[in-house]
Design an enzyme around this catalytic site. Structure first.
Site, PDB file in Angstrom:
ATOM      1  CG  HIS A  65       5.086   8.258   3.515  1.00 27.75           C
ATOM      2  ND1 HIS A  65       5.773   7.603   2.577  1.00 27.75           N
ATOM      3  CD2 HIS A  65       3.986   7.754   3.692  1.00 27.75           C
ATOM      4  CE1 HIS A  65       4.533   7.072   1.787  1.00 27.75           C
ATOM      5  NE2 HIS A  65       3.606   6.993   2.428  1.00 27.75           N
ATOM      6  CG  HIS A  86      -1.814  -1.138   1.139  1.00 26.96           C
ATOM      7  ND1 HIS A  86      -2.939  -1.383   0.332  1.00 26.96           N
ATOM      8  CD2 HIS A  86      -1.908  -2.194   1.983  1.00 26.96           C
ATOM      9  CE1 HIS A  86      -3.767  -2.660   0.500  1.00 26.96           C
ATOM     10  NE2 HIS A  86      -2.982  -2.988   1.556  1.00 26.96           N
TER      11      HIS A  86
HETATM   12  P1  DGP Z   1       1.218   5.596   1.326  1.00 22.03           P
HETATM   13  O1  DGP Z   1       0.008   4.850   0.726  1.00 22.03           O
HETATM   14  O2  DGP Z   1       1.798   5.237   2.420  1.00 22.03           O
HETATM   15  O3  DGP Z   1       2.310   5.827   0.279  1.00 22.03           O
HETATM   16  O4  DGP Z   1       0.700   7.263   1.592  1.00 22.03           O
HETATM   17  C1  DGP Z   1       1.086   8.386   0.911  1.00 22.03           C
HETATM   18  C2  DGP Z   1       0.157   9.654   1.720  1.00 22.03           C
HETATM   19  O5  DGP Z   1       0.869  10.618   1.054  1.00 22.03           O
HETATM   20  C3  DGP Z   1      -1.304   9.456   1.426  1.00 22.03           C
HETATM   21  O6  DGP Z   1      -2.161   9.321   2.807  1.00 22.03           O
HETATM   22  C4  DGP Z   1      -1.562  10.712   0.730  1.00 22.03           C
HETATM   23  C5  DGP Z   1      -0.422  11.660   1.061  1.00 22.03           C
HETATM   24  N1  DGP Z   1      -0.108  12.715   0.054  1.00 22.03           N
HETATM   25  C6  DGP Z   1       0.053  12.375  -1.211  1.00 22.03           C
HETATM   26  N2  DGP Z   1       0.422  13.401  -1.943  1.00 22.03           N
HETATM   27  C7  DGP Z   1       0.387  14.378  -1.099  1.00 22.03           C
HETATM   28  C8  DGP Z   1       0.523  15.877  -0.941  1.00 22.03           C
HETATM   29  O7  DGP Z   1       0.857  16.494  -2.186  1.00 22.03           O
HETATM   30  N3  DGP Z   1       0.716  16.392   0.165  1.00 22.03           N
HETATM   31  C9  DGP Z   1       0.361  15.760   1.300  1.00 22.03           C
HETATM   32  N4  DGP Z   1       0.390  16.665   2.216  1.00 22.03           N
HETATM   33  N5  DGP Z   1       0.094  14.538   1.286  1.00 22.03           N
HETATM   34  C10 DGP Z   1      -0.071  13.972   0.224  1.00 22.03           C
END
Ligand code: DGP
Length: 146
Positions: free
Chosen positions: A100, A93
């Site tokens: 992160h 996922h």
């Molecule tokens: P994952 O599925 O673990 O790779 O989660 C990626 C997360 O990153 C998801 O919960 C949404 C967040 N995300 C994606 N793009 C952006 C963005 O441009 N800004 C922020 N603040 N969060 C983002």
């Protein structure tokens, strides 16, 4: 050079974020698609896709900061329960390929849903030994300084 991820662009200041914490090694900001109020991300400034690629220095910095972010999110949202989630690989996922950690408050019916199907540990000692072998000084890992 790998293609910059959205988090690289946030680190470069190209894309805005709601920053909650920053130091030499770590940035934390609110997730743009929160599962619950206060859902925050904690990222290393080191540009690596997966946890296992992180340097000890970045890993230590993240480890130091995570409890502080958790405490601040708890205080700001009033949540008493939360999950810390860290995905590695598309099948696990991961959608943004920059390491992160999610800090996800559990508030009422909002929070992380976990579809966890517990199995039975059959070959525990053999498996532990196989893993230990990679953690020993002559294993596959760089030497440790604890
Ligand atoms: P994952 O599925 O673990 O790779 O989660 C990626 C997360 O990153 C998801 O919960 C949404 C967040 N995300 C994606 N793009 C952006 C963005 O441009 N800004 C922020 N603040 N969060 C983002």
């Amino acid at each position: 050079m790998p293609i910059p991820t959205i988090f690289d662009r946030i680190l470069d200041g190209e894309i805005p974020c709601h920053r909650v914490y920053e130091d030499e090694h770590v940035l934390s900001f609110l997730d743009v698609s929160p599962i619950s109020r206060g859902h925050a991300l904690v990222i290393p400034k080191e540009r690596k896709a997966h946890l296992h690629e992180l340097s000890d220095e970045s890993a230590a910095a993240i480890g130091r900061v995570l409890p502080r972010i958790a405490r601040a999110v708890m205080a700001a949202t009033g949540c008493e329960h939360y999950n810390v989630l860290q995905n590695n690989g598309a099948q696990a996922h991961q959608s943004v390929f920059h390491v992160h950690f999610h800090v996800i408050p559990h508030i009422g019916d909002q929070g992380l849903g976990v579809d966890w199907k517990p199995g039975t540990l059959a070959d525990g000692e053999a498996l532990a030994q196989a893993i230990r072998a990679h953690l020993e000084p002559n294993g596959t890992q760089p030497p440790y300084t604890l």
